[in-house]
Scaffold this motif. Structure first.
Motif, PDB file in Angstrom:
ATOM      1  N   ILE A  39       0.761  -0.997  -0.024  1.00 20.60           N
ATOM      2  CA  ILE A  39       0.003  -0.099   0.037  1.00 20.60           C
ATOM      3  C   ILE A  39       0.953   1.146   0.112  1.00 20.60           C
ATOM      4  CG2 ILE A  39      -1.870   1.411   1.435  1.00 20.60           C
ATOM      5  CD1 ILE A  39      -2.851  -1.349   2.417  1.00 20.60           C
ATOM      6  N   LEU A  40       1.932   1.147   0.862  1.00 11.46           N
ATOM      7  CA  LEU A  40       2.937   2.357   0.811  1.00 11.46           C
ATOM      8  C   LEU A  40       3.496   2.564  -0.347  1.00 11.46           C
ATOM      9  CD1 LEU A  40       4.279   4.651   2.229  1.00 11.46           C
ATOM     10  CD2 LEU A  40       5.942   2.794   3.505  1.00 11.46           C
ATOM     11  N   ALA A  41       4.069   1.592  -1.091  1.00 10.63           N
ATOM     12  CA  ALA A  41       4.655   1.422  -2.373  1.00 10.63           C
ATOM     13  C   ALA A  41       3.694   2.194  -3.325  1.00 10.63           C
ATOM     14  CB  ALA A  41       5.295   0.070  -2.742  1.00 10.63           C
ATOM     15  N   GLY A  42       2.410   1.671  -3.235  1.00 11.61           N
ATOM     16  CA  GLY A  42       1.404   2.172  -4.488  1.00 11.61           C
ATOM     17  C   GLY A  42       1.054   3.595  -3.994  1.00 11.61           C
ATOM     18  N   ALA A  43       1.160   4.056  -2.802  1.00 11.36           N
ATOM     19  CA  ALA A  43       0.747   5.405  -2.431  1.00 11.36           C
ATOM     20  C   ALA A  43       2.111   6.278  -2.890  1.00 11.36           C
ATOM     21  CB  ALA A  43       0.351   5.738  -1.054  1.00 11.36           C
ATOM     22  N   LEU A  44       3.340   5.809  -2.769  1.00 14.05           N
ATOM     23  CA  LEU A  44       4.284   6.697  -2.982  1.00 14.05           C
ATOM     24  C   LEU A  44       4.676   6.680  -4.650  1.00 14.05           C
ATOM     25  CD1 LEU A  44       6.911   5.533  -0.721  1.00 14.05           C
ATOM     26  CD2 LEU A  44       6.128   7.722  -0.717  1.00 14.05           C
ATOM     27  N   ALA A  45       3.996   5.703  -5.426  1.00 14.90           N
ATOM     28  CA  ALA A  45       4.065   5.700  -6.868  1.00 14.90           C
ATOM     29  C   ALA A  45       3.198   6.664  -7.366  1.00 14.90           C
ATOM     30  CB  ALA A  45       3.759   4.170  -7.226  1.00 14.90           C
ATOM     31  N   GLY A  46       1.965   6.615  -6.588  1.00 17.41           N
ATOM     32  CA  GLY A  46       0.896   7.534  -7.144  1.00 17.41           C
ATOM     33  C   GLY A  46       1.065   8.991  -6.928  1.00 17.41           C
ATOM     34  N   ALA A  47       1.745   9.191  -5.826  1.00 19.17           N
ATOM     35  CA  ALA A  47       2.129  10.681  -5.349  1.00 19.17           C
ATOM     36  C   ALA A  47       3.076  11.150  -6.339  1.00 19.17           C
ATOM     37  CB  ALA A  47       2.650  10.747  -3.985  1.00 19.17           C
ATOM     38  N   ALA A  48       4.263  10.270  -6.593  1.00 23.51           N
ATOM     39  CA  ALA A  48       5.248  10.500  -7.701  1.00 23.51           C
ATOM     40  C   ALA A  48       4.676  10.818  -9.001  1.00 23.51           C
ATOM     41  CB  ALA A  48       6.394   9.345  -7.623  1.00 23.51           C
TER      42      ALA A  48
END
Length: 214
Positions: A39-48
């Motif tokens: 979830i954290l990886a996905g959230a960071l990808a989305g933010a980036a």
């Protein structure tokens, strides 16, 4: 987790993956924690994706490759949670929930992030909805006692491959004076491909159920 009902992945049989899974299993890390990390990886990808799509210069050159990296980290979490659970013998009663729920959050975060990054949030939400629908059809099949259908053309690994390649290409669009055309095309491909995947899985499930009827 049912070892006979897993997504077929060639990477699961590689030495590096097996060695990493053994190390993780030997630690106090649980499969559920690995799933939650996705979830954290996905959230960071989305933010980036969101920030990178709106940026120029060095910021864009750093953010979009970062988005590609986090997309791949998300996939690594998806790989190792199952390996630690099954091969590492650390499966838990609530594992099936954490095996699926974080994936839906990560998909939404990544695809919606791309949509806002290219100023086309509607397309991002459409891609996210269709990606969730592909998983819903698969899980509906399991509820109907059908084998899990991981077919494409735009299953999760395919979506992340398209997003990763698009992020890397879009980070250097300045070479040909482009501006988010690659990300826009990629998001459209993911949306259309995910819709086609959901329909294909639905049709395959209906055919399977009909063969089972007396």
């Amino acid at each position: 987790m049912n070892t006979g009902d897993r997504r077929p992945l060639a990477s699961r049989d590689t030495r590096w993956a097996q060695a990493t899974a053994r190390r993780l299993a030997a630690l106090s890390v649980t499969p559920n924690q690995i799933s939650q990390a996705s979830i954290l990886a996905g959230a960071l990808a989305g933010a980036a994706f969101w920030l990178g799509g709106q940026s120029d210069g060095m910021a864009r050159l750093l953010l979009l490759p970062g988005a590609a990296l986090f997309c791949q980290l998300r996939l690594l979490c998806n790989l190792f949670d199952g390996m630690v659970a099954v091969e590492g013998g650390k499966a838990s009663a609530d594992g099936p929930f954490w095996n699926e729920f974080p994936d839906r959050i990560a998909d939404i975060a990544i695809l919606v992030g791309i949509g806002y990054g290219i100023a086309m949030p509607g397309l991002g939400w459409a891609a996210a909805c269709f990606s969730v629908l592909t998983a819903y059809v698969r899980e509906l099949g399991r509820a109907n006692e059908a084998p899990s259908d991981f077919s494409g053309p735009m299953a999760k690994p395919h979506r992340m491959a398209v997003a990763t390649i698009a992020a890397l290409l879009s980070s250097v669009e300045f070479f040909w004076h482009g501006r988010n055309e690659v990300l826009t095309l990629a998001l459209a491909i993911i949306a259309i491909g995910s819709a086609a995947t959901a329909l294909r899985r639905a049709w395959r499930q209906v055919r399977w159920l009909r063969t089972r009827s007396p």
